[in-house]
Write a protein that holds these residues in place. Structure first.
Motif, mmCIF file in Angstrom:
data_model
loop_
_atom_site.group_PDB
_atom_site.id
_atom_site.type_symbol
_atom_site.label_atom_id
_atom_site.label_comp_id
_atom_site.label_asym_id
_atom_site.label_seq_id
_atom_site.Cartn_x
_atom_site.Cartn_y
_atom_site.Cartn_z
ATOM 1 N N ALA A 162 -60.953 -10.750 1.553
ATOM 2 C CA ALA A 162 -59.689 -11.057 2.221
ATOM 3 C C ALA A 162 -59.496 -10.232 3.498
ATOM 4 O O ALA A 162 -58.491 -10.399 4.186
ATOM 5 C CB ALA A 162 -58.524 -10.812 1.272
ATOM 6 N N GLY A 163 -60.434 -9.338 3.804
ATOM 7 C CA GLY A 163 -60.333 -8.560 5.025
ATOM 8 C C GLY A 163 -59.319 -7.447 4.960
ATOM 9 O O GLY A 163 -58.655 -7.133 5.952
ATOM 10 N N ARG A 164 -59.223 -6.815 3.804
ATOM 11 C CA ARG A 164 -58.307 -5.695 3.632
ATOM 12 C C ARG A 164 -59.086 -4.391 3.430
ATOM 13 O O ARG A 164 -60.196 -4.396 2.915
ATOM 14 C CB ARG A 164 -57.406 -5.908 2.405
ATOM 15 N N VAL A 165 -58.449 -3.290 3.793
ATOM 16 C CA VAL A 165 -58.955 -1.974 3.425
ATOM 17 C C VAL A 165 -58.691 -1.733 1.946
ATOM 18 O O VAL A 165 -59.551 -1.219 1.223
ATOM 19 C CB VAL A 165 -58.299 -0.886 4.301
ATOM 20 N N GLY A 166 -57.512 -2.095 1.484
ATOM 21 C CA GLY A 166 -57.178 -2.003 0.060
ATOM 22 C C GLY A 166 -56.436 -0.732 -0.289
ATOM 23 O O GLY A 166 -56.564 0.302 0.378
ATOM 24 N N ALA A 167 -55.659 -0.810 -1.367
ATOM 25 C CA ALA A 167 -54.793 0.300 -1.767
ATOM 26 C C ALA A 167 -55.574 1.564 -2.084
ATOM 27 O O ALA A 167 -55.173 2.672 -1.698
ATOM 28 C CB ALA A 167 -53.937 -0.118 -2.970
ATOM 29 N N ALA A 168 -56.692 1.435 -2.799
ATOM 30 C CA ALA A 168 -57.457 2.623 -3.193
ATOM 31 C C ALA A 168 -57.990 3.362 -1.967
ATOM 32 O O ALA A 168 -57.927 4.597 -1.880
ATOM 33 C CB ALA A 168 -58.601 2.239 -4.120
ATOM 34 N N GLN A 169 -58.497 2.623 -1.001
ATOM 35 C CA GLN A 169 -59.041 3.266 0.190
ATOM 36 C C GLN A 169 -57.921 3.826 1.076
ATOM 37 O O GLN A 169 -58.105 4.860 1.725
ATOM 38 C CB GLN A 169 -59.912 2.283 0.972
ATOM 39 N N LEU A 170 -56.768 3.158 1.089
ATOM 40 C CA LEU A 170 -55.628 3.699 1.820
ATOM 41 C C LEU A 170 -55.201 5.042 1.235
ATOM 42 O O LEU A 170 -54.882 5.982 1.982
ATOM 43 C CB LEU A 170 -54.465 2.715 1.798
ATOM 44 N N ASP A 171 -55.206 5.146 -0.093
ATOM 45 C CA ASP A 171 -54.884 6.425 -0.737
ATOM 46 C C ASP A 171 -55.928 7.478 -0.398
ATOM 47 O O ASP A 171 -55.602 8.652 -0.165
ATOM 48 C CB ASP A 171 -54.781 6.248 -2.254
ATOM 49 N N TRP A 172 -57.178 7.073 -0.407
ATOM 50 C CA TRP A 172 -58.282 7.985 -0.042
ATOM 51 C C TRP A 172 -58.111 8.482 1.388
ATOM 52 O O TRP A 172 -58.275 9.674 1.679
ATOM 53 C CB TRP A 172 -59.591 7.227 -0.212
ATOM 54 N N LEU A 173 -57.741 7.571 2.301
ATOM 55 C CA LEU A 173 -57.519 7.952 3.689
ATOM 56 C C LEU A 173 -56.360 8.940 3.806
ATOM 57 O O LEU A 173 -56.464 9.951 4.511
ATOM 58 C CB LEU A 173 -57.234 6.705 4.529
ATOM 59 N N ALA A 174 -55.273 8.656 3.111
ATOM 60 C CA ALA A 174 -54.115 9.552 3.173
ATOM 61 C C ALA A 174 -54.468 10.941 2.656
ATOM 62 O O ALA A 174 -54.043 11.958 3.228
ATOM 63 C CB ALA A 174 -52.957 8.957 2.369
ATOM 64 N N ALA A 175 -55.248 10.997 1.576
ATOM 65 C CA ALA A 175 -55.647 12.292 1.026
ATOM 66 C C ALA A 175 -56.530 13.052 2.002
ATOM 67 O O ALA A 175 -56.415 14.271 2.151
ATOM 68 C CB ALA A 175 -56.370 12.086 -0.305
ATOM 69 N N ASP A 176 -57.424 12.342 2.688
ATOM 70 C CA ASP A 176 -58.279 13.007 3.670
ATOM 71 C C ASP A 176 -57.462 13.516 4.849
ATOM 72 O O ASP A 176 -57.629 14.660 5.289
ATOM 73 C CB ASP A 176 -59.352 12.034 4.149
ATOM 74 N N LEU A 177 -56.559 12.696 5.367
ATOM 75 C CA LEU A 177 -55.758 13.101 6.519
ATOM 76 C C LEU A 177 -54.848 14.281 6.178
ATOM 77 O O LEU A 177 -54.566 15.116 7.050
ATOM 78 C CB LEU A 177 -54.929 11.921 7.021
ATOM 79 N N ALA A 178 -54.417 14.356 4.926
ATOM 80 C CA ALA A 178 -53.549 15.467 4.512
ATOM 81 C C ALA A 178 -54.273 16.805 4.609
ATOM 82 O O ALA A 178 -53.627 17.857 4.698
ATOM 83 C CB ALA A 178 -53.059 15.239 3.084
ATOM 84 N N GLN A 179 -55.599 16.780 4.601
ATOM 85 C CA GLN A 179 -56.375 18.013 4.703
ATOM 86 C C GLN A 179 -56.652 18.410 6.152
ATOM 87 O O GLN A 179 -57.213 19.481 6.401
ATOM 88 C CB GLN A 179 -57.705 17.840 3.968
ATOM 89 N N GLN A 180 -56.283 17.544 7.111
ATOM 90 C CA GLN A 180 -56.563 17.821 8.513
ATOM 91 C C GLN A 180 -55.313 18.370 9.200
ATOM 92 O O GLN A 180 -54.201 17.906 8.931
ATOM 93 C CB GLN A 180 -56.996 16.527 9.234
ATOM 94 N N PRO A 181 -55.470 19.327 10.096
ATOM 95 C CA PRO A 181 -54.311 19.763 10.883
ATOM 96 C C PRO A 181 -53.809 18.609 11.741
ATOM 97 O O PRO A 181 -54.568 17.703 12.105
ATOM 98 C CB PRO A 181 -54.863 20.902 11.730
ATOM 99 N N GLN A 182 -52.539 18.620 12.071
ATOM 100 C CA GLN A 182 -51.968 17.525 12.857
ATOM 101 C C GLN A 182 -52.696 17.358 14.181
ATOM 102 O O GLN A 182 -52.854 16.251 14.691
ATOM 103 C CB GLN A 182 -50.483 17.768 13.098
ATOM 104 N N SER A 183 -53.178 18.461 14.752
ATOM 105 C CA SER A 183 -53.839 18.410 16.051
ATOM 106 C C SER A 183 -55.322 18.079 15.966
ATOM 107 O O SER A 183 -56.025 18.113 16.984
ATOM 108 C CB SER A 183 -53.676 19.760 16.758
ATOM 109 N N ALA A 184 -55.815 17.760 14.792
ATOM 110 C CA ALA A 184 -57.246 17.497 14.624
ATOM 111 C C ALA A 184 -57.712 16.377 15.550
ATOM 112 O O ALA A 184 -56.995 15.395 15.792
ATOM 113 C CB ALA A 184 -57.537 17.122 13.174
#
Length: 297
Positions: A162-184
């Motif tokens: 269907a051409g989606r990233v999907g909920a699981a990968q969106l959660d994975w992305l959010a968890a990864d971004l939470a580990q990065q400084p805002q200025s990364a």
């Protein structure tokens, strides 16, 4: 959430495995975020080889990928790494043929004189089996790696038919971004565009807006993608999106004709619209210098 982090395969690893029946993997993390941090470097983006495609409009369908490999190898200074943004192979309903094409692709890029090669799938590689053959031969379809102070995120927006990233990968992305400084400094690789370039031609990601929403708090984000077989540049807020040309045939501008048909082959300019790019990352800057390179006969 624990991130799936494996080491990147270097060229010597690949050459050792290429002789084995199982092929090789070119995905995952470069060790040492701090090593060489904020040094200037450059990488190469290739996209959309569609290995296995035959017929019009490219009578040199088996020649353009090897030509691109030769062009990269001819660079005066090798890039730090190469990123191939999907559609490594052309789609086929035959699972055995799909794997055969992937192995042929592996054998061709084994000639690359680049320290590290990263791959990701396109819908032609992963759409019919939700990425099963791709994962078998190449490894994960989404992952992260760090290089000289830049955080790279590889997203899979093709394994879902269907051409989606999907909920699981969106959660994975959010968890990864939470580990990065805002200025990364963040670079995202996708195959399809994350924004609605032209959904009528499948030039969009159904939940791409949710990806962009998660990226927006970071002021230094750049996206590189493939899929549309042409150079294209777009902004969503402060996030720049850059599409790469393909290595098999160009496609017309979005909505410029009724159907999404390849640009006809021109014998006078046989490789017009085909190409690859160099991307230069400056010292501690959020900007990237882009140089487009042609495929020459």
């Amino acid at each position: 959430m624990e991130l799936n982090m494996q080491r990147a395969w270097k060229r010597r690893d690949f050459l050792g495995l290429a002789a084995c029946a199982g092929g090789a993997v070119f995905v995952s993390a470069l060790p040492g975020w701090a090593a060489g941090r904020d040094e200037a470097f450059y990488f190469v983006q290739l996209s959309d080889a569609h290995w296995g495609f035959q017929g019009p409009p490219n009578p040199d369908a088996r020649g353009t990928l090897p030509k691109a490999v030769a062009a990269v190898n001819a660079l005066a200074e090798p890039p730090d790494f190469l990123m191939f943004t999907g559609d490594l192979t052309h789609t086929t309903d035959d699972p055995a043929e799909r794997r055969r094409r992937m192995r042929e692709f592996q054998s061709i890029i084994a000639a690359l004189k680049v320290p590290v090669v990263h791959l990701m799938p396109g819908e032609h590689d992963a759409g019919l089996d939700q990425g099963a053959a791709y994962r078998e031969l190449f490894g994960p379809t989404h992952y992260v790696f760090d290089h000289k102070g830049v955080h790279f995120i590889v997203l899979d927006n093709v394994s879902d038919p269907a051409g989606r990233v999907g909920a699981a990968q969106l959660d994975w992305l959010a968890a990864d971004l939470a580990q990065q400084p805002q200025s990364a400094r963040i670079v995202v690789f996708t195959h399809r565009p994350l924004f609605d370039l032209y959904p009528q031609w499948d030039w969009a990601t159904r939940d791409g807006a949710q990806v962009i929403e998660r990226l927006m708090p970071h002021p230094n984000v750049t996206v590189f993608y493939g899929h549309i077989h042409q150079e294209h540049h777009h902004m969503t807020g402060h996030i720049a999106h850059h599409a790469a040309r393909s290595l098999i045939y160009p496609l017309p501008a979005a909505g410029s004709q009724p159907q999404r048909l390849p640009v006809p082959w021109d014998p006078a300019q046989p490789y017009r619209g085909l190409g690859w790019r160099e991307v230069e990352a400056g010292r501690a800057s959020g900007d990237f210098g882009i140089e487009e390179r042609p495929v020459n006969g």
